[in-house]
Design a protein around this motif. Structure first.
Motif, mmCIF file in Angstrom:
data_model
loop_
_atom_site.group_PDB
_atom_site.id
_atom_site.type_symbol
_atom_site.label_atom_id
_atom_site.label_comp_id
_atom_site.label_asym_id
_atom_site.label_seq_id
_atom_site.Cartn_x
_atom_site.Cartn_y
_atom_site.Cartn_z
ATOM 1 N N THR A 18 -8.686 -4.745 13.905
ATOM 2 C CA THR A 18 -8.374 -5.968 13.163
ATOM 3 C C THR A 18 -9.229 -6.070 11.909
ATOM 4 O OG1 THR A 18 -7.726 -7.077 15.199
ATOM 5 C CG2 THR A 18 -8.274 -8.487 13.329
ATOM 6 N N ALA A 19 -10.521 -5.778 12.031
ATOM 7 C CA ALA A 19 -11.417 -5.825 10.872
ATOM 8 C C ALA A 19 -11.023 -4.771 9.830
ATOM 9 C CB ALA A 19 -12.858 -5.618 11.321
ATOM 10 N N THR A 20 -10.656 -3.582 10.307
ATOM 11 C CA THR A 20 -10.230 -2.515 9.394
ATOM 12 C C THR A 20 -8.969 -2.928 8.651
ATOM 13 O OG1 THR A 20 -11.177 -0.831 10.833
ATOM 14 C CG2 THR A 20 -9.512 -0.095 9.259
ATOM 15 N N TYR A 21 -7.985 -3.437 9.401
ATOM 16 C CA TYR A 21 -6.748 -3.899 8.767
ATOM 17 C C TYR A 21 -7.052 -4.943 7.691
ATOM 18 C CZ TYR A 21 -2.946 -7.050 7.845
ATOM 19 O OH TYR A 21 -2.059 -7.859 7.181
ATOM 20 N N TYR A 22 -7.834 -5.936 8.046
ATOM 21 C CA TYR A 22 -8.085 -7.042 7.123
ATOM 22 C C TYR A 22 -8.856 -6.575 5.891
ATOM 23 C CZ TYR A 22 -8.906 -11.808 5.577
ATOM 24 O OH TYR A 22 -8.924 -12.966 4.859
ATOM 25 N N GLY A 23 -9.849 -5.710 6.093
ATOM 26 C CA GLY A 23 -10.594 -5.176 4.956
ATOM 27 C C GLY A 23 -9.716 -4.360 4.025
ATOM 28 N N LEU A 24 -8.889 -3.492 4.609
ATOM 29 C CA LEU A 24 -7.954 -2.708 3.795
ATOM 30 C C LEU A 24 -6.959 -3.608 3.069
ATOM 31 C CD1 LEU A 24 -7.213 0.266 6.228
ATOM 32 C CD2 LEU A 24 -8.351 0.416 3.985
ATOM 33 N N TYR A 34 1.133 -8.282 -2.031
ATOM 34 C CA TYR A 34 0.596 -8.495 -0.681
ATOM 35 C C TYR A 34 1.418 -7.839 0.425
ATOM 36 C CZ TYR A 34 3.976 -12.215 0.303
ATOM 37 O OH TYR A 34 5.130 -12.922 0.529
ATOM 38 N N ILE A 35 2.744 -7.766 0.270
ATOM 39 C CA ILE A 35 3.560 -7.131 1.315
ATOM 40 C C ILE A 35 3.261 -5.627 1.378
ATOM 41 C CG2 ILE A 35 5.927 -6.487 1.978
ATOM 42 C CD1 ILE A 35 5.253 -9.315 2.757
ATOM 43 N N ALA A 36 3.171 -4.982 0.232
ATOM 44 C CA ALA A 36 2.833 -3.558 0.202
ATOM 45 C C ALA A 36 1.438 -3.349 0.786
ATOM 46 C CB ALA A 36 2.910 -3.019 -1.226
ATOM 47 N N ALA A 37 0.510 -4.211 0.423
ATOM 48 C CA ALA A 37 -0.852 -4.118 0.961
ATOM 49 C C ALA A 37 -0.843 -4.274 2.478
ATOM 50 C CB ALA A 37 -1.744 -5.179 0.324
ATOM 51 N N HIS A 38 -0.054 -5.205 2.970
ATOM 52 C CA HIS A 38 0.038 -5.436 4.415
ATOM 53 C C HIS A 38 0.581 -4.192 5.129
ATOM 54 C CE1 HIS A 38 1.313 -6.968 8.289
ATOM 55 N NE2 HIS A 38 2.547 -6.641 7.991
ATOM 56 N N VAL A 39 1.671 -3.643 4.647
ATOM 57 C CA VAL A 39 2.305 -2.492 5.303
ATOM 58 C C VAL A 39 1.370 -1.285 5.295
ATOM 59 C CG1 VAL A 39 4.223 -0.839 5.142
ATOM 60 C CG2 VAL A 39 4.660 -3.293 4.884
ATOM 61 N N ILE A 40 0.753 -1.002 4.166
ATOM 62 C CA ILE A 40 -0.146 0.147 4.068
ATOM 63 C C ILE A 40 -1.380 -0.061 4.945
ATOM 64 C CG2 ILE A 40 -1.658 1.452 2.503
ATOM 65 C CD1 ILE A 40 0.512 0.892 0.309
ATOM 66 N N ALA A 41 -1.968 -1.247 4.893
ATOM 67 C CA ALA A 41 -3.152 -1.537 5.710
ATOM 68 C C ALA A 41 -2.809 -1.466 7.197
ATOM 69 C CB ALA A 41 -3.723 -2.910 5.362
ATOM 70 N N PHE A 42 -1.633 -1.965 7.563
ATOM 71 C CA PHE A 42 -1.198 -1.928 8.961
ATOM 72 C C PHE A 42 -1.039 -0.481 9.430
ATOM 73 C CE2 PHE A 42 1.861 -2.087 12.415
ATOM 74 C CZ PHE A 42 1.391 -3.148 13.174
ATOM 75 N N ALA A 43 -0.376 0.338 8.619
ATOM 76 C CA ALA A 43 -0.151 1.736 8.988
ATOM 77 C C ALA A 43 -1.471 2.501 9.092
ATOM 78 C CB ALA A 43 0.776 2.414 7.977
ATOM 79 N N LEU A 44 -2.347 2.332 8.123
ATOM 80 C CA LEU A 44 -3.634 3.029 8.152
ATOM 81 C C LEU A 44 -4.495 2.579 9.329
ATOM 82 C CD1 LEU A 44 -4.531 3.118 4.348
ATOM 83 C CD2 LEU A 44 -3.797 5.033 5.793
#
Length: 138
Positions: A18-24, A34-44
């Motif tokens: 969760t912390a990694t996702y939010y930081g990314l 923000y949608i692109a950031a969300h998808v990329i952060a979620f995948a990573l």
């Protein structure tokens, strides 16, 4: 390793994920919508979560099969939390600000059991299934 230790490690991986996702997400929103950031952060973060779950939680070998099945844990979480939020808010009348927390807590045992099943299923003897360090003999 006992199941209790696996549950504790699973919870710790969840916090780190969760912390990694939010930081990314925050980092990526500096340059991306923000949608692109969300998808990329979620995948990573899901890839990172896979390796942490493999090595740290269950101390097993990562394989392509496990890697491809791992997103099912996130899908199960989404279904359970979505249904849980709806039930808690629309059926039980709970405040919508608190319902996601209870629904997420209810999803933990299911996602734990699903990830445990995926990660601890006996591996095949084919070394080409491994994602790390082994080379198939010629």
């Amino acid at each position: 390793m006992t199941v209790t230790w696996q549950v504790l490690r699973f919870a710790l991986v969840g916090v780190v994920n969760t912390a990694t996702y939010y930081g990314l997400y925050l980092l990526l929103t500096l340059r991306l919508p923000y949608i692109a950031a969300h998808v990329i952060a979620f995948a990573l973060s899901m890839v990172g979560s896979f390796f942490l779950t493999t090595f740290f939680t269950y101390r097993t070998r990562p394989t392509w099969r496990k890697f491809l099945l791992f997103p099912l844990t996130n899908a199960a979480n989404l279904v359970i939390t979505t249904a849980g939020v709806w039930l808690l808010v629309d059926v039980a009348g709970l405040d919508s600000r608190y319902a996601p927390l209870l629904a997420a807590a209810a999803a933990i045992p299911v996602t734990f059991l699903l990830s445990r099943t995926i990660m601890l299923r006996p591996d095949t003897t084919r070394t080409r299934d491994s994602l790390v360090g082994t080379v198939a003999p010629k």
